[in-house]
Write an enzyme that holds these catalytic residues in place. Structure first.
Site, PDB file in Angstrom:
ATOM      1  N   GLU A   1       0.817  -1.202   0.000  1.00 24.49           N
ATOM      2  CA  GLU A   1       0.000   0.000   0.000  1.00 24.49           C
ATOM      3  C   GLU A   1       0.851   1.253   0.000  1.00 24.49           C
ATOM      4  OE1 GLU A   1      -3.348   0.106   2.392  1.00 24.49           O
ATOM      5  OE2 GLU A   1      -3.727  -2.035   2.181  1.00 24.49           O
TER       6      GLU A   1
ATOM      7  N   CYS B   1       2.930   8.490   1.612  1.00 23.44           N
ATOM      8  CA  CYS B   1       3.363   7.504   2.598  1.00 23.44           C
ATOM      9  C   CYS B   1       3.614   6.192   1.867  1.00 23.44           C
ATOM     10  CB  CYS B   1       2.270   7.330   3.655  1.00 23.44           C
ATOM     11  SG  CYS B   1       2.630   6.045   4.861  1.00 23.44           S
TER      12      CYS B   1
ATOM     13  N   CYS C   1       4.862  -7.059   7.708  1.00 26.12           N
ATOM     14  CA  CYS C   1       5.791  -6.519   8.710  1.00 26.12           C
ATOM     15  C   CYS C   1       6.062  -7.573   9.774  1.00 26.12           C
ATOM     16  CB  CYS C   1       5.181  -5.278   9.376  1.00 26.12           C
ATOM     17  SG  CYS C   1       6.324  -4.440  10.505  1.00 26.12           S
TER      18      CYS C   1
ATOM     19  N   CYS D   1       3.486  -5.132  16.598  1.00 24.55           N
ATOM     20  CA  CYS D   1       2.836  -4.126  17.457  1.00 24.55           C
ATOM     21  C   CYS D   1       1.359  -4.478  17.634  1.00 24.55           C
ATOM     22  CB  CYS D   1       2.980  -2.732  16.858  1.00 24.55           C
ATOM     23  SG  CYS D   1       4.706  -2.234  16.657  1.00 24.55           S
TER      24      CYS D   1
ATOM     25  N   CYS E   1      -1.526  -2.519  15.641  1.00 27.25           N
ATOM     26  CA  CYS E   1      -1.350  -2.241  14.204  1.00 27.25           C
ATOM     27  C   CYS E   1      -1.871  -3.386  13.345  1.00 27.25           C
ATOM     28  CB  CYS E   1       0.126  -1.999  13.900  1.00 27.25           C
ATOM     29  SG  CYS E   1       0.449  -1.678  12.150  1.00 27.25           S
TER      30      CYS E   1
ATOM     31  N   GLU F   1       8.930  -2.459   8.405  1.00 24.39           N
ATOM     32  CA  GLU F   1       9.894  -1.820   9.300  1.00 24.39           C
ATOM     33  C   GLU F   1      11.123  -1.461   8.469  1.00 24.39           C
ATOM     34  OE1 GLU F   1      10.367  -0.468  12.371  1.00 24.39           O
ATOM     35  OE2 GLU F   1      12.361  -0.199  11.517  1.00 24.39           O
TER      36      GLU F   1
ATOM     37  N   SER G   1      10.361   6.082   9.598  1.00 23.23           N
ATOM     38  CA  SER G   1       9.894   5.804  10.955  1.00 23.23           C
ATOM     39  C   SER G   1      10.247   4.378  11.345  1.00 23.23           C
ATOM     40  CB  SER G   1       8.371   6.003  11.022  1.00 23.23           C
ATOM     41  OG  SER G   1       7.900   5.633  12.296  1.00 23.23           O
TER      42      SER G   1
ATOM     43  N   SER H   1       8.959   5.315  16.825  1.00 24.46           N
ATOM     44  CA  SER H   1       7.653   5.019  17.421  1.00 24.46           C
ATOM     45  C   SER H   1       7.866   4.651  18.886  1.00 24.46           C
ATOM     46  CB  SER H   1       6.993   3.866  16.656  1.00 24.46           C
ATOM     47  OG  SER H   1       6.783   4.261  15.311  1.00 24.46           O
ATOM     48  N   LEU H   2       7.551   5.585  19.764  1.00 30.20           N
ATOM     49  CA  LEU H   2       7.765   5.377  21.207  1.00 30.20           C
ATOM     50  C   LEU H   2       6.581   4.603  21.796  1.00 30.20           C
ATOM     51  CD1 LEU H   2       9.554   6.029  23.694  1.00 30.20           C
ATOM     52  CD2 LEU H   2       8.194   8.128  23.969  1.00 30.20           C
TER      53      LEU H   2
ATOM     54  N   CYS I   1      -2.680   5.646   9.734  1.00 30.47           N
ATOM     55  CA  CYS I   1      -1.592   4.920  10.404  1.00 30.47           C
ATOM     56  C   CYS I   1      -2.121   3.654  11.045  1.00 30.47           C
ATOM     57  CB  CYS I   1      -0.982   5.747  11.533  1.00 30.47           C
ATOM     58  SG  CYS I   1      -0.306   7.302  11.046  1.00 30.47           S
TER      59      CYS I   1
HETATM   60  N1  SAH Z   1       7.470   0.062  11.441  1.00 30.16           N
HETATM   61  C1  SAH Z   1       7.665   1.496  11.438  1.00 30.16           C
HETATM   62  C2  SAH Z   1       6.920   2.139  10.313  1.00 30.16           C
HETATM   63  C3  SAH Z   1       5.414   2.126  10.427  1.00 30.16           C
HETATM   64  S1  SAH Z   1       4.968   3.730  10.858  1.00 30.16           S
HETATM   65  C4  SAH Z   1       7.320   2.060  12.801  1.00 30.16           C
HETATM   66  O1  SAH Z   1       6.856   1.311  13.641  1.00 30.16           O
HETATM   67  O2  SAH Z   1       7.573   3.227  13.046  1.00 30.16           O
HETATM   68  C5  SAH Z   1       3.440   3.566  11.429  1.00 30.16           C
HETATM   69  C6  SAH Z   1       3.168   4.523  12.583  1.00 30.16           C
HETATM   70  O3  SAH Z   1       1.795   4.370  12.882  1.00 30.16           O
HETATM   71  C7  SAH Z   1       3.958   4.157  13.829  1.00 30.16           C
HETATM   72  O4  SAH Z   1       4.348   5.297  14.531  1.00 30.16           O
HETATM   73  C8  SAH Z   1       2.937   3.374  14.624  1.00 30.16           C
HETATM   74  O5  SAH Z   1       3.200   3.453  15.999  1.00 30.16           O
HETATM   75  C9  SAH Z   1       1.663   4.038  14.235  1.00 30.16           C
HETATM   76  N2  SAH Z   1       0.490   3.153  14.331  1.00 30.16           N
HETATM   77  C10 SAH Z   1       0.457   1.825  14.174  1.00 30.16           C
HETATM   78  N3  SAH Z   1      -0.798   1.354  14.339  1.00 30.16           N
HETATM   79  C11 SAH Z   1      -1.564   2.432  14.601  1.00 30.16           C
HETATM   80  C12 SAH Z   1      -2.963   2.596  14.850  1.00 30.16           C
HETATM   81  N4  SAH Z   1      -3.794   1.567  14.862  1.00 30.16           N
HETATM   82  N5  SAH Z   1      -3.412   3.842  15.064  1.00 30.16           N
HETATM   83  C13 SAH Z   1      -2.571   4.897  15.033  1.00 30.16           C
HETATM   84  N6  SAH Z   1      -1.258   4.795  14.792  1.00 30.16           N
HETATM   85  C14 SAH Z   1      -0.760   3.572  14.585  1.00 30.16           C
END
Ligand code: SAH
Length: 345
Positions: A90, A103, A110, A114, A117, A162, A193, A216-217, A334
């Site tokens: 995507e 994006c 992935c 998480c 996600c 990632e 990211s 992504s914290l 996201c």
């Molecule tokens: N793997 C990388 C790139 C993906 S970025 C990473 O983790 O940073 C995707 C961003 O969307 C990340 O900051 C993640 O924390 C956020 N994200 C993932 N699932 C989400 C959701 N359901 N709602 C809002 N943000 C989300």
């Protein structure tokens, strides 16, 4: 499957054309692919006809094809793009007044699990090549007539995957995206990211042409982060923050921290104060994202008041923004990228 030209840099192109060809021929192909954005090698009219034919007999431009396209009521477009092996990824275009953001994905699926996600549910299928990463940008620029000369264009590597687990291809793609003789997007406008693949951060920092770094914290303590992002069992929050401290920022750069707010889980005032403490010694800014919900995701979205209360606490210490959800109605926001239709099922 013919060889793809997208993704090749000048020396690779020279090799494909044959070392007996003069260097300017490789530059002509480079210009045609990345600046003029031709979709068919026979369109490279700067090349003599016989060379064009010979090239087209063994190679193709290799851009992805749209397998599906969804348009949100807020103007966001989500594309399901088909690769040469029929797998799909995507890419999302978010148009705004005066600037566009694209994006893009770095992997099919992935491997980072998480808990909030949707992409995580797919698991990892494979890495994307540099050409497949760049191809997403070229596809969308072409489809929407976006030009780096007249339009402000930002690229975020925040789609599926990632990026730091596919670093060599991501770096090659960044060089191609940033090259002023080609696509020409400034590295200041490209952001990667990561979920926090600690050893790869130092590697990224050594690259002369590299995107800005976002992390992504998503949690305010080691325990909480371990629950929400199992990868952090391998790469602890403590080590992540040490890698951030050591990261070689350029003079104009800050580290961006993303924080997904999950109702009743990590969105309290105490969480916000802990985030401030964790990041206090860094040159940082924070982007808050209220959870974008999805099927199979066991968390809820906090109310706006909670989001703003959280922001108010962090903002006293460092810049802190609330990221506007884009394209939630078409599963383009996201954490919602999962290769499926609008129903998301
Ligand atoms: N793997 C990388 C790139 C993906 S970025 C990473 O983790 O940073 C995707 C961003 O969307 C990340 O900051 C993640 O924390 C956020 N994200 C993932 N699932 C989400 C959701 N359901 N709602 C809002 N943000 C989300």
């Amino acid at each position: 499957m013919s060889q793809a030209i997208v993704g090749l840099e000048l020396p690779d192109l020279q090799e494909t054309l044959g070392q007996d060809q003069p260097a300017f021929r490789a530059r002509q192909v480079y210009d045609a692919i990345y600046r003029q954005k031709v979709t068919d090698l026979t369109q490279i009219t700067s090349l003599p006809l016989n060379l064009r034919k010979e090239l087209a007999s063994k190679a193709a431009v290799g851009l992805p094809e749209a397998a599906a396209e969804y348009q949100s009521k807020d103007g966001t477009r989500r594309y399901l793009l088909k690769l040469q092996d029929q797998r799909t990824v995507e890419a999302v275009l978010m148009p705004e007044e005066g600037r566009d953001t694209i994006c893009i994905s770095s992997q099919v699926g992935c491997p980072v699990n998480c808990q909030f996600c949707l992409t995580a549910l797919m698991g990892l299928e494979r890495n994307l090549t540099a050409g497949e990463i760049v191809g997403q940008v070229l596809f969308i620029m072409r489809a929407h007539g976006i030009s780096t000369e007249s339009d402000r264009l930002n690229i975020v590597m925040m789609g599926m995957g990632e990026p730091l687990l596919n670093l060599p291809n991501v770096i090659k793609a960044t060089r191609l995206l940033a090259d002023p003789a080609g696509i020409g997007i400034s590295p200041r406008r490209i952001t990667l990211s990561t979920a926090g693949i600690v050893p790869k951060m130092a590697e990224l920092g050594r690259e002369p042409v590299r995107p800005k770094l976002a992390i992504s914290l998503n949690a305010s303590s080691e325990e909480q982060r371990r629950e929400l992002m199992p990868i952090t069992r391998k790469y602890s929050l403590k080590d992540l923050l040490a890698a951030c401290k050591a990261y070689p920022l350029r003079p104009w750069e800050k580290l961006t921290f993303e924080y997904v707010l999950l109702k009743g889980v990590n969105d309290s005032d105490a969480d916000a104060r802990r985030v401030v403490k964790l990041l206090a010694h860094l040159n940082a800014k924070v982007n808050l994202i209220a959870l974008n919900p999805g099927p199979g995701i066991a968390f809820e979205t906090p109310d706006d008041e909670r989001v703003h209360a959280f922001q108010a606490i962090v903002r006293r210490a460092m810049p802190c923004f609330v990221r506007k959800p884009r394209g939630r109605d078409i599963f383009a926001a996201c954490g919602q990228l999962k290769r499926e239709g609008v129903a998301g099922g």
